[in-house]
Design a protein around this motif. Structure first.
Motif, mmCIF file in Angstrom:
data_model
loop_
_atom_site.group_PDB
_atom_site.id
_atom_site.type_symbol
_atom_site.label_atom_id
_atom_site.label_comp_id
_atom_site.label_asym_id
_atom_site.label_seq_id
_atom_site.Cartn_x
_atom_site.Cartn_y
_atom_site.Cartn_z
ATOM 1 N N GLU A 180 0.831 -1.217 0.000
ATOM 2 C CA GLU A 180 0.000 0.000 0.000
ATOM 3 C C GLU A 180 0.857 1.255 0.000
ATOM 4 O O GLU A 180 0.570 2.236 -0.715
ATOM 5 C CB GLU A 180 -0.919 -0.013 1.218
ATOM 6 N N ASP A 181 1.929 1.236 0.792
ATOM 7 C CA ASP A 181 2.825 2.398 0.840
ATOM 8 C C ASP A 181 3.506 2.626 -0.505
ATOM 9 O O ASP A 181 3.676 3.777 -0.943
ATOM 10 C CB ASP A 181 3.882 2.204 1.931
ATOM 11 N N ALA A 182 3.901 1.521 -1.163
ATOM 12 C CA ALA A 182 4.571 1.650 -2.463
ATOM 13 C C ALA A 182 3.614 2.211 -3.510
ATOM 14 O O ALA A 182 4.006 3.033 -4.360
ATOM 15 C CB ALA A 182 5.114 0.299 -2.905
ATOM 16 N N LEU A 183 2.357 1.792 -3.472
ATOM 17 C CA LEU A 183 1.374 2.307 -4.421
ATOM 18 C C LEU A 183 1.130 3.802 -4.223
ATOM 19 O O LEU A 183 0.867 4.537 -5.180
ATOM 20 C CB LEU A 183 0.051 1.531 -4.284
ATOM 21 N N GLU A 184 1.211 4.260 -2.970
ATOM 22 C CA GLU A 184 0.971 5.672 -2.678
ATOM 23 C C GLU A 184 2.033 6.578 -3.301
ATOM 24 O O GLU A 184 1.813 7.779 -3.497
ATOM 25 C CB GLU A 184 0.931 5.883 -1.156
ATOM 26 N N LEU A 185 3.199 6.003 -3.611
ATOM 27 C CA LEU A 185 4.281 6.799 -4.197
ATOM 28 C C LEU A 185 4.066 7.041 -5.690
ATOM 29 O O LEU A 185 4.757 7.891 -6.290
ATOM 30 C CB LEU A 185 5.625 6.095 -3.980
ATOM 31 N N LEU A 186 3.150 6.295 -6.308
ATOM 32 C CA LEU A 186 2.917 6.422 -7.743
ATOM 33 C C LEU A 186 1.946 7.561 -8.035
ATOM 34 O O LEU A 186 1.102 7.919 -7.221
ATOM 35 C CB LEU A 186 2.347 5.106 -8.288
ATOM 36 N N ASP A 187 2.062 8.083 -9.244
ATOM 37 C CA ASP A 187 1.082 9.079 -9.684
ATOM 38 C C ASP A 187 -0.224 8.357 -9.975
ATOM 39 O O ASP A 187 -0.241 7.138 -10.163
ATOM 40 C CB ASP A 187 1.605 9.809 -10.930
ATOM 41 N N PRO A 188 -1.334 9.060 -10.045
ATOM 42 C CA PRO A 188 -2.649 8.429 -10.212
ATOM 43 C C PRO A 188 -2.737 7.509 -11.421
ATOM 44 O O PRO A 188 -3.329 6.429 -11.345
ATOM 45 C CB PRO A 188 -3.602 9.618 -10.336
ATOM 46 N N ARG A 189 -2.155 7.952 -12.577
ATOM 47 C CA ARG A 189 -2.265 7.116 -13.770
ATOM 48 C C ARG A 189 -1.486 5.821 -13.586
ATOM 49 O O ARG A 189 -1.979 4.727 -13.907
ATOM 50 C CB ARG A 189 -1.750 7.876 -15.002
ATOM 51 N N SER A 190 -0.254 5.884 -13.061
ATOM 52 C CA SER A 190 0.558 4.685 -12.859
ATOM 53 C C SER A 190 -0.112 3.740 -11.859
ATOM 54 O O SER A 190 -0.127 2.514 -12.034
ATOM 55 C CB SER A 190 1.951 5.066 -12.364
ATOM 56 N N ALA A 212 6.597 2.042 -13.133
ATOM 57 C CA ALA A 212 5.905 1.961 -11.842
ATOM 58 C C ALA A 212 6.449 0.802 -11.012
ATOM 59 O O ALA A 212 6.678 0.930 -9.794
ATOM 60 C CB ALA A 212 4.408 1.803 -12.076
ATOM 61 N N PHE A 213 6.699 -0.336 -11.657
ATOM 62 C CA PHE A 213 7.242 -1.489 -10.943
ATOM 63 C C PHE A 213 8.631 -1.184 -10.383
ATOM 64 O O PHE A 213 8.964 -1.572 -9.262
ATOM 65 C CB PHE A 213 7.299 -2.701 -11.874
ATOM 66 N N LYS A 214 9.446 -0.491 -11.163
ATOM 67 C CA LYS A 214 10.791 -0.159 -10.719
ATOM 68 C C LYS A 214 10.738 0.728 -9.475
ATOM 69 O O LYS A 214 11.485 0.519 -8.508
ATOM 70 C CB LYS A 214 11.542 0.540 -11.847
ATOM 71 N N LYS A 215 9.847 1.693 -9.497
ATOM 72 C CA LYS A 215 9.717 2.607 -8.367
ATOM 73 C C LYS A 215 9.198 1.883 -7.127
ATOM 74 O O LYS A 215 9.641 2.125 -5.992
ATOM 75 C CB LYS A 215 8.767 3.758 -8.737
ATOM 76 N N MET A 216 8.281 0.944 -7.321
ATOM 77 C CA MET A 216 7.713 0.182 -6.202
ATOM 78 C C MET A 216 8.752 -0.774 -5.589
ATOM 79 O O MET A 216 8.833 -0.903 -4.363
ATOM 80 C CB MET A 216 6.491 -0.623 -6.672
#
Length: 293
Positions: free
Chosen positions: A235-245, A283-287
């Protein structure tokens, strides 16, 4: 009191004490020798003593009846030596059965104590054999115990039975062939020490592969880490993404059934499917970086 009964009543006190512990006389051979020196009772003496036990709870009369039949227990116990149990222990259990028989003996029925006691002696020895022959019980019901003792007697030299032999034994004992096969498997099993009796690094004992690793500290920490990744960490990792990602990752991989395809999302955002794939990869890389931190 007759001379024979009197001599029995005055018999060796050590032997009387040894009823509950056949090894008390030093060796089992000494016990058996002493037992066979005890005089037998006539039917008249047996009836007289039996009435005293029944009517007056005369313990001395009971003792005389028991002592005169100890040789019977020794004889019956010899039939069970093949189970690998100590002869003294078998005799001790048989003596318990003899005591129960004396307590329930009714001299007015016209049946000698020896005939009545055989059942009780065998019943106690059977119970002891089944209870101690294996750490895991091979027979727990009356029918299984009957099959256990008969099958052991009927197996030719302890060999594995073929289908024809199983059918013959099942027919003779009036049981199902499957019951005979199952009991044979139980009887053929061998006990194994959990740990090696010697401190040998080359010995591979059951403890090596039967141990439960579920509570091992490293395993516990690994499970906690996985639970974190699947829960709050994700959940925390998803919060770091922009809405579209975030929308692309959730639509593609976090749906209970049938995630969206690249083309579905491409149509939704008005871009190419390749562009959706690139956004997803970024997005996966950032997560991954967030989860590894």
């Amino acid at each position: 009191m007759t001379t024979s009964t009197h001599s029995l009543a005055l018999s060796n006190n050590a032997l009387a004490a040894a009823i509950a512990n056949p090894g008390a006389l030093g060796t089992i051979e000494a016990y058996i020798s002493a037992v066979h020196r005890l005089p037998m009772l006539t039917q008249e003496q047996e009836v007289e003593l039996g009435k005293k036990v029944r009517d007056d709870t005369d313990l001395d009369a009971a003792r005389q009846l028991i002592l005169s039949h100890l040789r019977l227990v020794v004889s019956i116990s010899r039939q069970y030596l093949g189970y690998g149990l100590a002869h003294a222990d078998l005799i001790q259990e048989g003596n318990v059965g003899l005591m129960k028989a004396v307590k329930r003996f009714d001299p007015d029925r016209g049946v000698r104590l020896v005939s009545f006691a055989v059942h009780w002696i065998k019943a106690e020895i059977h119970e002891y054999v089944v209870r101690n022959w294996r750490m895991v019980k091979v027979a727990t019901t009356k029918a299984q115990r009957k099959l256990f003792f008969n099958l052991r007697r009927m197996r030719p030299d302890g060999q594995t039975l073929d289908r024809e032999q199983i059918s013959e034994i099942a027919s003779e004992l009036n049981v199902r062939p499957e019951d005979v096969s199952e009991m044979e498997v139980r009887m053929s099993g061998h006990e194994m020490a959990l740990e090696s009796p010697q401190d040998d690094e080359d010995t591979y004992s059951p403890i090596s592969y039967l141990s439960d690793d579920a509570q091992e500290p490293t395993s516990v920490l690994e499970r906690r880490a996985v639970d974190t990744l699947h829960g709050s960490g994700l959940e925390d990792a998803l919060e770091l993404l922009d809405p579209r990602s975030r929308r692309i990752v959730q639509a593609r991989w976090l749906q209970d059934e049938g995630g969206a395809t690249l083309h579905d999302l491409a149509a939704e955002f008005g871009v190419s499917a390749e562009r959706i794939r690139q956004i997803e990869a970024a997005a996966f890389k950032k997560m991954r970086q967030a989860l590894a931190a």
